[in-house]
Motif scaffolding. Structure first.
Motif, short mmCIF file in Angstrom:
data_model
loop_
_atom_site.label_atom_id
_atom_site.label_comp_id
_atom_site.label_asym_id
_atom_site.label_seq_id
_atom_site.Cartn_x
_atom_site.Cartn_y
_atom_site.Cartn_z
N SER A 287 8.37 3.74 -14.04
CA SER A 287 7.26 4.29 -14.85
C SER A 287 5.95 4.29 -14.08
CB SER A 287 7.12 3.52 -16.15
OG SER A 287 6.68 2.20 -15.92
N THR A 288 5.82 3.44 -13.06
CA THR A 288 4.59 3.39 -12.27
C THR A 288 4.69 4.20 -10.98
OG1 THR A 288 5.22 1.41 -10.99
CG2 THR A 288 4.17 1.06 -13.14
N SER A 289 5.81 4.86 -10.78
CA SER A 289 6.07 5.53 -9.50
C SER A 289 5.89 7.04 -9.57
CB SER A 289 7.50 5.20 -9.03
OG SER A 289 7.64 3.80 -8.85
N VAL A 290 5.36 7.56 -10.69
CA VAL A 290 5.18 9.01 -10.84
C VAL A 290 3.82 9.32 -11.45
CG1 VAL A 290 7.65 9.48 -11.12
CG2 VAL A 290 6.24 8.99 -13.13
N TYR A 291 3.38 10.55 -11.20
CA TYR A 291 2.24 11.12 -11.91
C TYR A 291 2.82 12.00 -13.03
CZ TYR A 291 -0.34 9.91 -7.64
OH TYR A 291 -0.88 9.25 -6.58
N ILE A 292 2.33 11.85 -14.26
CA ILE A 292 2.80 12.66 -15.37
C ILE A 292 1.78 13.77 -15.64
CG2 ILE A 292 3.48 12.68 -17.80
CD1 ILE A 292 4.33 9.80 -17.52
N GLU A 293 2.23 15.01 -15.55
CA GLU A 293 1.36 16.16 -15.76
C GLU A 293 1.20 16.46 -17.25
OE1 GLU A 293 -0.08 17.08 -13.24
OE2 GLU A 293 1.20 16.96 -11.46
N SER B 153 5.89 17.36 -17.14
CA SER B 153 6.59 17.27 -15.86
C SER B 153 6.03 16.10 -15.06
CB SER B 153 6.43 18.57 -15.07
OG SER B 153 5.08 18.79 -14.72
N VAL B 154 6.81 15.63 -14.10
CA VAL B 154 6.37 14.47 -13.31
C VAL B 154 6.48 14.77 -11.83
CG1 VAL B 154 7.06 12.83 -15.11
CG2 VAL B 154 8.64 13.38 -13.27
N VAL B 155 5.59 14.12 -11.08
CA VAL B 155 5.58 14.22 -9.62
C VAL B 155 5.81 12.83 -9.05
CG1 VAL B 155 4.23 14.83 -7.58
CG2 VAL B 155 4.00 16.19 -9.68
N ASP B 156 6.77 12.71 -8.17
CA ASP B 156 7.08 11.42 -7.54
C ASP B 156 5.97 11.05 -6.56
OD1 ASP B 156 8.22 9.19 -6.44
OD2 ASP B 156 10.07 10.18 -5.78
N LYS B 157 5.31 9.91 -6.78
CA LYS B 157 4.27 9.47 -5.86
C LYS B 157 4.83 9.22 -4.46
CE LYS B 157 1.58 6.88 -9.33
NZ LYS B 157 1.07 5.53 -9.67
N PHE B 158 6.06 8.69 -4.42
CA PHE B 158 6.65 8.33 -3.13
C PHE B 158 7.53 9.48 -2.66
CE2 PHE B 158 9.10 5.36 -0.31
CZ PHE B 158 8.01 4.89 0.41
N ARG C 116 0.83 -1.20 0.00
CA ARG C 116 0.00 0.00 0.00
C ARG C 116 0.87 1.26 0.00
NH1 ARG C 116 -3.94 -0.23 4.77
NH2 ARG C 116 -4.15 -2.42 4.16
N GLY C 117 0.40 2.27 -0.70
CA GLY C 117 1.15 3.52 -0.77
C GLY C 117 2.30 3.51 -1.75
N HIS C 118 2.45 2.45 -2.54
CA HIS C 118 3.55 2.32 -3.48
C HIS C 118 3.02 2.06 -4.90
CE1 HIS C 118 5.82 1.86 0.21
NE2 HIS C 118 6.95 1.65 -0.43
N GLY C 119 3.69 2.64 -5.89
CA GLY C 119 3.40 2.35 -7.28
C GLY C 119 1.93 2.47 -7.64
N SER D 21 19.78 5.76 4.53
CA SER D 21 19.92 5.74 3.07
C SER D 21 18.61 5.40 2.36
CB SER D 21 21.00 4.72 2.66
OG SER D 21 20.65 3.42 3.11
N GLU D 22 17.63 4.84 3.09
CA GLU D 22 16.37 4.46 2.46
C GLU D 22 15.47 5.67 2.22
OE1 GLU D 22 15.11 1.26 1.78
OE2 GLU D 22 16.85 0.12 2.43
N GLU D 23 15.74 6.80 2.91
CA GLU D 23 14.89 7.95 2.76
C GLU D 23 15.11 8.62 1.40
OE1 GLU D 23 14.34 10.58 6.31
OE2 GLU D 23 15.91 9.31 7.14
N PRO D 24 14.03 9.10 0.77
CA PRO D 24 14.19 9.78 -0.53
C PRO D 24 15.16 10.95 -0.43
CG PRO D 24 11.88 9.35 -0.06
CD PRO D 24 12.63 9.02 1.19
N ALA D 25 16.07 11.04 -1.38
CA ALA D 25 17.08 12.10 -1.36
C ALA D 25 17.02 12.94 -2.62
CB ALA D 25 18.47 11.50 -1.19
N ILE D 26 15.87 12.94 -3.28
CA ILE D 26 15.70 13.68 -4.52
C ILE D 26 14.44 14.53 -4.41
CG2 ILE D 26 16.89 11.97 -5.94
CD1 ILE D 26 14.19 10.88 -6.79
N PRO D 27 14.26 15.54 -5.27
CA PRO D 27 13.05 16.37 -5.21
C PRO D 27 11.79 15.56 -5.50
CG PRO D 27 14.75 17.38 -6.57
CD PRO D 27 15.20 15.97 -6.30
N ASP D 28 10.63 16.16 -5.22
CA ASP D 28 9.37 15.48 -5.47
C ASP D 28 8.83 15.75 -6.87
OD1 ASP D 28 9.51 14.61 -2.86
OD2 ASP D 28 8.21 16.20 -2.09
N ARG D 29 9.36 16.78 -7.55
CA ARG D 29 8.85 17.17 -8.87
C ARG D 29 10.02 17.37 -9.84
NH1 ARG D 29 4.11 19.38 -10.86
NH2 ARG D 29 3.23 19.40 -8.76
#
Length: 273
Positions: free
Chosen positions: A172-178, A182-187, A58-61, A135-143
């Motif tokens: 490819s299943t881990s983002v919303y495509i605007e 542009s894309v938004v990271d779901k996670f 849950r909450g993934h992909g 190291s498991e925490e996201p280290a990149i922007p959300d958009r």
């Protein structure tokens, strides 16, 4: 890659993959931030002997975003619900990273439903980890301006080259495509936070696991100082407290089932057969 499939479990729409096969069922559970697609380079090679499935938590992909059920025991119950929905009485479970903790919780809570367990670099007691770095925490922007920029940012996080069909399908299943591309990271960091906290609090209930278990540990340059001591302590507790425990250490990345696929495949087939 089999088609994406969906099932309602506990009121949540879950994504899963089914590679088929007529043998004993094997259920794959992915690590934090990953989806069922991450096993795309390993799972097909087991379907000649096993019925192979993988669940996206849950909450993934492509699985629904949620406001609850973040704990590893919750994910274990979701896995049990999938087995129920598929009319599977008993299955082997293969868990990577966080999925290894979920496999332990499932085996401890429902011992009659599990045949054997394989931990793919997933037999770690995260609650005992000595460092505050995570190291498991996201280290990149959300958009990101484009999907390509997102992909490059994700791969930049890894020291090893793990590009290929599995990550291609998963990302490819881990983002919303605007509409503008542009894309938004779901996670996002906010979405990941409760899962990270749940993982940080987890210790494996090895003494409650009666089934045979194989823990594969990836050895790499990251295991230095206190981190290396912690890894050894995790391995030793697994061996000391699990009734029927076996260990295999492999020089590989955390995604050992990708960069050392053939070695992992051989070990998994021999252990589950």
């Amino acid at each position: 890659m089999p088609p994406d499939q969906f099932v309602i479990l506990d009121g949540v729409r879950f994504h899963y993959l089914d590679w088929g096969g007529d043998g004993e069922p094997v259920l794959f559970l992915a690590g934090l931030g990953c989806t069922a697609h991450v096993f795309a380079e390993l799972a097909p090679h087991l379907s000649d002997r096993f019925r192979v499935l993988a669940l996206t938590r849950r909450g993934h992909g492509l699985t629904d975003q949620v406001q609850s059920g973040y704990a590893l025991v919750d994910a274990a119950e979701d896995a049990r619900r999938l087995l129920d929905a598929m009319s599977i009485e008993r299955a082997h479970v293969v868990g990577h990273s966080m999925g290894g903790g979920e496999a332990s919780a499932l085996a401890a809570r429902h011992p009659g439903r599990i045949g054997r367990i394989v931990y793919l670099d997933g037999a770690y007691d995260w609650a005992d980890r000595p460092t505050s770095e995570w190291s498991e925490e996201p280290a990149i922007p959300d958009r990101f301006a484009s999907y390509g920029a997102y992909v490059e940012a994700v791969y930049s996080l890894f020291a090893d080259d793990i590009r290929g069909p599995a990550f291609d399908a998963m990302l490819s299943t881990s983002v919303y495509i605007e509409a503008d591309g542009s894309v938004v990271d779901k996670f996002s960091a906010a979405a990941a936070a409760p899962f990270v906290e749940a993982l940080k609090a987890f210790r494996h209930p090895y003494s409650d696991i009666a089934v045979p278990a194989l823990a594969m540990f990836a050895l790499g340059d990251q295991w230095q100082g206190a981190e290396g001591t912690w890894r050894v302590a995790c391995r030793d507790r697994f061996l000391d407290e699990t009734a029927d425990a076996r260990v295999l250490e492999i020089r590989a990345s955390h995604y050992l089932f990708i960069d050392r696929r053939d070695d992992v495949l051989t070990a998994v087939r021999e252990f589950l057969t």
